[in-house]
Design an enzyme around this catalytic site. Structure first.
Site, mmCIF file in Angstrom:
data_model
loop_
_atom_site.group_PDB
_atom_site.id
_atom_site.type_symbol
_atom_site.label_atom_id
_atom_site.label_comp_id
_atom_site.label_asym_id
_atom_site.label_seq_id
_atom_site.Cartn_x
_atom_site.Cartn_y
_atom_site.Cartn_z
ATOM 1 N N LEU A 91 0.830 -1.207 0.000
ATOM 2 C CA LEU A 91 0.000 0.000 0.000
ATOM 3 C C LEU A 91 0.866 1.259 0.000
ATOM 4 O O LEU A 91 0.601 2.215 -0.740
ATOM 5 C CB LEU A 91 -0.922 -0.007 1.220
ATOM 6 C CG LEU A 91 -2.126 0.922 1.206
ATOM 7 C CD1 LEU A 91 -3.129 0.507 0.134
ATOM 8 C CD2 LEU A 91 -2.807 0.939 2.571
ATOM 9 N N ASP B 293 10.867 3.764 6.155
ATOM 10 C CA ASP B 293 10.793 2.311 6.307
ATOM 11 C C ASP B 293 12.114 1.873 6.921
ATOM 12 O O ASP B 293 12.996 2.708 7.153
ATOM 13 C CB ASP B 293 10.541 1.617 4.960
ATOM 14 C CG ASP B 293 9.667 0.370 5.130
ATOM 15 O OD1 ASP B 293 10.019 -0.475 5.985
ATOM 16 O OD2 ASP B 293 8.651 0.238 4.427
ATOM 17 N N TYR C 215 -2.588 -11.234 13.647
ATOM 18 C CA TYR C 215 -2.734 -9.998 12.871
ATOM 19 C C TYR C 215 -4.121 -9.395 13.101
ATOM 20 O O TYR C 215 -4.252 -8.194 13.385
ATOM 21 C CB TYR C 215 -2.524 -10.293 11.387
ATOM 22 C CG TYR C 215 -2.831 -9.143 10.462
ATOM 23 C CD1 TYR C 215 -2.041 -7.998 10.455
ATOM 24 C CD2 TYR C 215 -3.898 -9.208 9.567
ATOM 25 C CE1 TYR C 215 -2.312 -6.948 9.588
ATOM 26 C CE2 TYR C 215 -4.177 -8.160 8.699
ATOM 27 C CZ TYR C 215 -3.386 -7.036 8.712
ATOM 28 O OH TYR C 215 -3.666 -6.004 7.857
#
Length: 316
Positions: free
Chosen positions: A14, A35, A140
């Site tokens: 994304l 990141d 998750y």
């Protein structure tokens, strides 16, 4: 005052696409991508950042005068089951760092992506409503369900404007997926265009909610640009695109590649998918901030094939 946007997890499926849209919308100088490592040929401002380090995150926010954070980093559903405790620790620690830094620095907005993984077997499988009971069966999903509650808590307790979407499986040609249960729906197009056999890790009739990347990005932008008074749900909004099974995709792909070969070898990801909804109701998103998807299965397939052919097959 212009928004200064920080994107955490900018190298992900994304993030890769969202960063470009944010740069287009806010201006490249007003977007800071982060990141744990930098990608080659990145155009714009990039900081190497481990979001589990709250001090470093706070320093980056101060350095760039950040006003909004898009927190996209997480270990996803299938990958997360390989190390459950590590997944919980990483996903929750990063979220807490984002929320605390945003609170302390009094940032304008935070975007936190949730997922259909928050739903479990107690939610209606068809047209799952926004307020369905959450009993996720993956770490998750548990981390996203808990994250939704913390997002609401920070809004109610501190007035922090946190906004969230429950994404279905995201299908895009711009980047590869990162370890989710719906990854097959991206990989299958790469195999089709390369005219290779595809081995599917889900049963052929496993219907799941999906969304095309362009719709997912547009939904994110529309949610974040909506007036604060319009955001009535402070956990997360259901988001729907189009629901289909591997068999549905294969049928549509064979209109382009009649000889496309597929075999089905379900693995542990089938057990995860079997607990998820088959379709999602996103009526609240439609009513509150005007959401409407533009891509159905036919348009997704034709666009994916067209764009991947451009990547794989050189122009004469």
């Amino acid at each position: 005052m212009k928004a200064k946007v920080l994107v955490i997890g900018a190298n992900g499926q994304l993030g890769t696409v969202l960063v470009k849209e944010l740069q287009h919308h806010h201006g490249s100088d007003n977007v800071v991508a982060t990141d744990i490592k930098k990608t080659h040929n990145f155009k714009g401002t990039f900081e190497v950042l481990d979001a589990t380090n709250r001090i470093h995150l706070s320093d980056v926010v101060t350095k760039h005068g950040i006003t909004q954070i898009y927190h996209l980093a997480a270990i996803l559903s299938a990958k997360g089951e390989e190390n459950p405790l590590g997944t919980w620790d990483l996903n929750m620690r990063m979220l807490f760092n984002v929320l605390e830094v945003a609170r302390i620095h009094e940032l304008d907005k935070v975007f936190f992506p949730s997922s259909i993984a928050v739903f479990g077997e107690d939610a209606p499988w068809v047209n799952t409503p926004n307020n369905a009971f959450l009993n996720p069966a993956t770490v998750y999903g548990m981390s996203k369900a808990a994250g939704e509650q913390w997002a609401q808590y920070y809004f109610l307790r501190y007035g922090l404007d946190v906004r969230s979407l429950r994404f279905p499986g995201v299908i895009g040609y711009q980047s590869l997926p990162g370890g989710g249960t719906t990854d097959y729906a991206v990989d299958i197009f790469h195999k089709a265009v390369l005219e290779e056999e595809f081995v599917c890790f889900l049963n052929e009739d496993t219907t799941l909610p999906m969304i095309f990347m362009d719709d997912a990005i547009r939904a994110t932008m529309e949610l974040m640009e909506a007036p604060k008074k319009n955001i009535k749900i402070r956990t997360a909004y259901n988001l729907a695109g189009s629901s289909f099974s591997p068999e549905d995709i294969v049928t549509e792909i064979r209109n382009h590649y009649p000889e496309f070969k597929v075999k089905y070898e379900p693995d542990f990801r089938q057990d995860i998918a079997a607990r998820w909804p088959k379709s999602i109701s996103d009526v609240e998103a439609s009513l509150d901030w005007g959401w409407k998807p533009e891509y159905d299965l036919k348009r997704i397939v034709s666009t994916m094939i067209e764009k991947l052919k451009e990547q794989y097959i050189p122009h004469e």
